[in-house]
Design a protein around this motif. Structure first.
Motif, PDB file in Angstrom:
ATOM      1  N   THR A 189       4.608   6.173  12.933  1.00 62.65           N
ATOM      2  CA  THR A 189       3.238   6.487  13.344  1.00 62.65           C
ATOM      3  C   THR A 189       2.231   5.676  12.539  1.00 62.65           C
ATOM      4  N   ILE A 190       2.442   5.621  11.220  1.00 62.57           N
ATOM      5  CA  ILE A 190       1.530   4.867  10.352  1.00 62.57           C
ATOM      6  C   ILE A 190       1.604   3.387  10.683  1.00 62.57           C
ATOM      7  N   LYS A 191       2.818   2.871  10.872  1.00 59.81           N
ATOM      8  CA  LYS A 191       2.985   1.445  11.176  1.00 59.81           C
ATOM      9  C   LYS A 191       2.249   1.074  12.458  1.00 59.81           C
ATOM     10  N   GLN A 192       2.376   1.892  13.479  1.00 57.07           N
ATOM     11  CA  GLN A 192       1.704   1.631  14.749  1.00 57.07           C
ATOM     12  C   GLN A 192       0.189   1.577  14.543  1.00 57.07           C
ATOM     13  N   LYS A 193      -0.339   2.496  13.750  1.00 58.39           N
ATOM     14  CA  LYS A 193      -1.778   2.530  13.481  1.00 58.39           C
ATOM     15  C   LYS A 193      -2.217   1.296  12.692  1.00 58.39           C
ATOM     16  N   LEU A 194      -1.414   0.889  11.702  1.00 55.36           N
ATOM     17  CA  LEU A 194      -1.752  -0.284  10.896  1.00 55.36           C
ATOM     18  C   LEU A 194      -1.730  -1.571  11.713  1.00 55.36           C
ATOM     19  N   MET A 228       0.841  -1.187   0.000  1.00 51.54           N
ATOM     20  CA  MET A 228       0.000   0.000   0.000  1.00 51.54           C
ATOM     21  C   MET A 228       0.882   1.245   0.000  1.00 51.54           C
ATOM     22  N   PRO A 229       0.894   1.987  -1.125  1.00 50.31           N
ATOM     23  CA  PRO A 229       1.679   3.224  -1.174  1.00 50.31           C
ATOM     24  C   PRO A 229       1.032   4.301  -0.302  1.00 50.31           C
ATOM     25  N   VAL A 230       1.877   5.207   0.209  1.00 51.71           N
ATOM     26  CA  VAL A 230       1.387   6.285   1.067  1.00 51.71           C
ATOM     27  C   VAL A 230       2.011   7.597   0.619  1.00 51.71           C
ATOM     28  N   ASP A 231       1.173   8.569   0.258  1.00 49.36           N
ATOM     29  CA  ASP A 231       1.638   9.911  -0.076  1.00 49.36           C
ATOM     30  C   ASP A 231       1.692  10.740   1.201  1.00 49.36           C
ATOM     31  N   ALA A 235      -3.530   7.227   1.415  1.00 50.35           N
ATOM     32  CA  ALA A 235      -3.245   5.839   1.035  1.00 50.35           C
ATOM     33  C   ALA A 235      -3.576   5.646  -0.437  1.00 50.35           C
ATOM     34  N   GLY A 236      -2.648   4.988  -1.134  1.00 47.08           N
ATOM     35  CA  GLY A 236      -2.898   4.635  -2.524  1.00 47.08           C
ATOM     36  C   GLY A 236      -3.639   3.320  -2.606  1.00 47.08           C
ATOM     37  N   ALA A 237      -3.926   2.877  -3.807  1.00 45.57           N
ATOM     38  CA  ALA A 237      -4.639   1.614  -4.009  1.00 45.57           C
ATOM     39  C   ALA A 237      -3.743   0.447  -3.606  1.00 45.57           C
ATOM     40  N   PRO A 238      -4.262  -0.468  -2.790  1.00 49.68           N
ATOM     41  CA  PRO A 238      -3.467  -1.622  -2.387  1.00 49.68           C
ATOM     42  C   PRO A 238      -3.235  -2.567  -3.568  1.00 49.68           C
ATOM     43  N   VAL A 239      -2.019  -3.132  -3.645  1.00 47.49           N
ATOM     44  CA  VAL A 239      -1.667  -4.064  -4.706  1.00 47.49           C
ATOM     45  C   VAL A 239      -1.424  -5.416  -4.063  1.00 47.49           C
ATOM     46  N   GLN A 240      -2.260  -6.401  -4.416  1.00 47.91           N
ATOM     47  CA  GLN A 240      -2.125  -7.770  -3.867  1.00 47.91           C
ATOM     48  C   GLN A 240      -0.850  -8.395  -4.398  1.00 47.91           C
ATOM     49  N   ASN A 253      -5.533   7.311   5.988  1.00 46.51           N
ATOM     50  CA  ASN A 253      -6.170   8.583   5.624  1.00 46.51           C
ATOM     51  C   ASN A 253      -6.599   9.372   6.857  1.00 46.51           C
ATOM     52  N   ASN A 254      -7.052   8.674   7.903  1.00 46.04           N
ATOM     53  CA  ASN A 254      -7.463   9.350   9.144  1.00 46.04           C
ATOM     54  C   ASN A 254      -6.290  10.022   9.849  1.00 46.04           C
TER      55      ASN A 254
END
Length: 127
Positions: A71-76, A58-61, A120-125, A114-115
């Motif tokens: 911070t993002i990793k902790q939330k995920l 999942m790309p993140v801008d 967040a970009g489109a997830p790629v399986q 996003n919150n």
């Protein structure tokens, strides 16, 4: 803001980015699993490793530093159904491993990112 103050701020941000990339290394992957090696002998850990999983990138801008990434990793990691989160900082993306019986995880992970104010970009399986 004055031009001089803007230049100083830009230089400081550039320095932070350079230090972050140098500290992580180009293409480096940081990973901390929810089930640590010390837990490997427990029944819960064994069950977690035997359940089918899927992986998405999942790309993140907007993620410009290691603090943002942490911070993002902790939330995920707090998203229910996520079993592992890896940061691929050089590519500005997260590799999220989740339980296959939770197909809503990529959507909920994107909402969590996003919150926080990132995009967040489109997830790629990938698996």
């Amino acid at each position: 803001m004055s031009d001089q103050r803007l230049r100083r701020r830009s230089l400081a941000l550039t320095s932070l980015i350079v230090l972050a990339v140098a500290g992580v290394g180009i293409g480096a992957v940081a990973s901390i699993s929810r089930v640590g090696p010390e837990d490997a002998a427990t029944p819960r850990a064994h069950a977690a490793h035997s359940v089918a999983t899927r992986v998405v990138n999942m790309p993140v801008d907007g993620m410009v530093c290691l603090s943002c990434a942490a911070t993002i990793k902790q939330k995920l990691k707090a998203v229910e159904g996520v079993s592992n989160v890896e940061i691929v900082f050089a590519q500005r993306l997260f590799r999220i491993t989740y339980f296959a019986n939770r197909p809503d995880v990529p959507r909920r992970a994107a909402a969590a990112i996003n919150n926080l104010g990132y995009k967040a970009g489109a997830p790629v399986q990938i698996r």
